[in-house]
Design an enzyme around this catalytic site. Structure first.
Site, PDB file in Angstrom:
ATOM      1  N   ALA A 190       0.938  -1.300  -0.092  1.00  0.00           N
ATOM      2  CA  ALA A 190       0.161  -0.103  -0.034  1.00  0.00           C
ATOM      3  C   ALA A 190       0.876   1.125  -0.010  1.00  0.00           C
ATOM      4  CB  ALA A 190      -0.997   0.000   1.032  1.00  0.00           C
ATOM      5  N   VAL A 191       0.333   2.279  -0.543  1.00  0.00           N
ATOM      6  CA  VAL A 191       1.107   3.431  -0.524  1.00  0.00           C
ATOM      7  C   VAL A 191       0.221   4.664  -0.392  1.00  0.00           C
ATOM      8  CG1 VAL A 191       2.057   5.366  -2.310  1.00  0.00           C
ATOM      9  CG2 VAL A 191       2.541   2.694  -2.759  1.00  0.00           C
ATOM     10  N   TYR A 219       2.641  -4.519 -11.984  1.00  0.00           N
ATOM     11  CA  TYR A 219       2.853  -5.767 -12.018  1.00  0.00           C
ATOM     12  C   TYR A 219       3.179  -6.310 -13.510  1.00  0.00           C
ATOM     13  CZ  TYR A 219       0.944  -5.577  -7.270  1.00  0.00           C
ATOM     14  OH  TYR A 219       0.713  -5.261  -6.075  1.00  0.00           O
ATOM     15  N   ASN A 224      -8.134  -3.412 -10.192  1.00  0.00           N
ATOM     16  CA  ASN A 224      -7.289  -2.552  -9.862  1.00  0.00           C
ATOM     17  C   ASN A 224      -6.351  -2.398 -11.103  1.00  0.00           C
ATOM     18  OD1 ASN A 224      -5.060  -1.257  -8.406  1.00  0.00           O
ATOM     19  ND2 ASN A 224      -5.082  -2.205  -6.976  1.00  0.00           N
ATOM     20  N   GLU A 252      -1.605 -11.802  -5.570  1.00  0.00           N
ATOM     21  CA  GLU A 252      -3.113 -11.628  -5.857  1.00  0.00           C
ATOM     22  C   GLU A 252      -3.607  -9.983  -5.800  1.00  0.00           C
ATOM     23  OE1 GLU A 252      -4.515 -13.652  -2.523  1.00  0.00           O
ATOM     24  OE2 GLU A 252      -4.403 -15.557  -3.233  1.00  0.00           O
TER      25      GLU A 252
END
Length: 158
Positions: free
Chosen positions: A80-81, A125, A118, A113
């Site tokens: 998370a950012v 990725y 998203n 996952e």
């Protein structure tokens, strides 16, 4: 201790127990069902779940990522950012630091996952060489009660 530097004035280093509150807040901002401070404190203290933070020189955390070692595989458990740091390369910096951190481990493949909707994460990725290897329908709960599909991805670590 390993440190990974970035031109963004941030660096990546292993998380400390005192980081659990901030990590839990960032996770709750990014995911419908965030994990608690206590859960993250246990992960940070554990041997099999290394947690890394991207932070500035005053240790203000811009993002974090957590792994789980599974023999010859390693799984990205969560990343998370902070909202104010999104779209500035922090996720990419964290991922590259993770690759470096597991280089000398027995892991030969990284799994993760990601929610099928998203798009920012899927793009990141793919840029890093991950490929889809499966789906988990109804895996992620959503606030409106509708389930979201998880895309399972993998990347060889070389």
């Amino acid at each position: 201790m390993n440190f990974w530097l970035s031109p963004t004035t941030l660096h990546v280093e292993p998380a400390h127990g005192a980081d659990a509150e901030t990590i839990a807040r960032l996770h709750a901002e990014g995911f419908y069902r965030g994990w608690t401070r206590e859960e993250f404190a246990a992960y940070v203290a554990g041997d099999g779940t290394p947690v890394y933070v991207a932070c500035d020189s005053r240790r203000r955390i811009a993002g974090f990522a957590m792994l789980r070692h599974l023999g010859d595989e390693v799984e990205l458990i969560t990343i998370a950012v902070d909202r104010k740091w999104r779209n500035k390369g922090v996720g990419l910096m964290l991922m590259r630091a993770l690759f470096d951190a597991v280089r000398m481990s027995p892991a030969r493949r990284m799994l993760l996952e990601v929610a099928a909707d998203n798009m920012a994460a899927l793009k990141l990725y793919a840029k890093l060489g991950f490929a889809k290897i499966g789906e988990r329908k109804g895996y992620y709960p959503r606030p409106d009660g509708s389930p979201a599909t998880a895309i399972v991805m993998a990347r060889d670590l070389g």
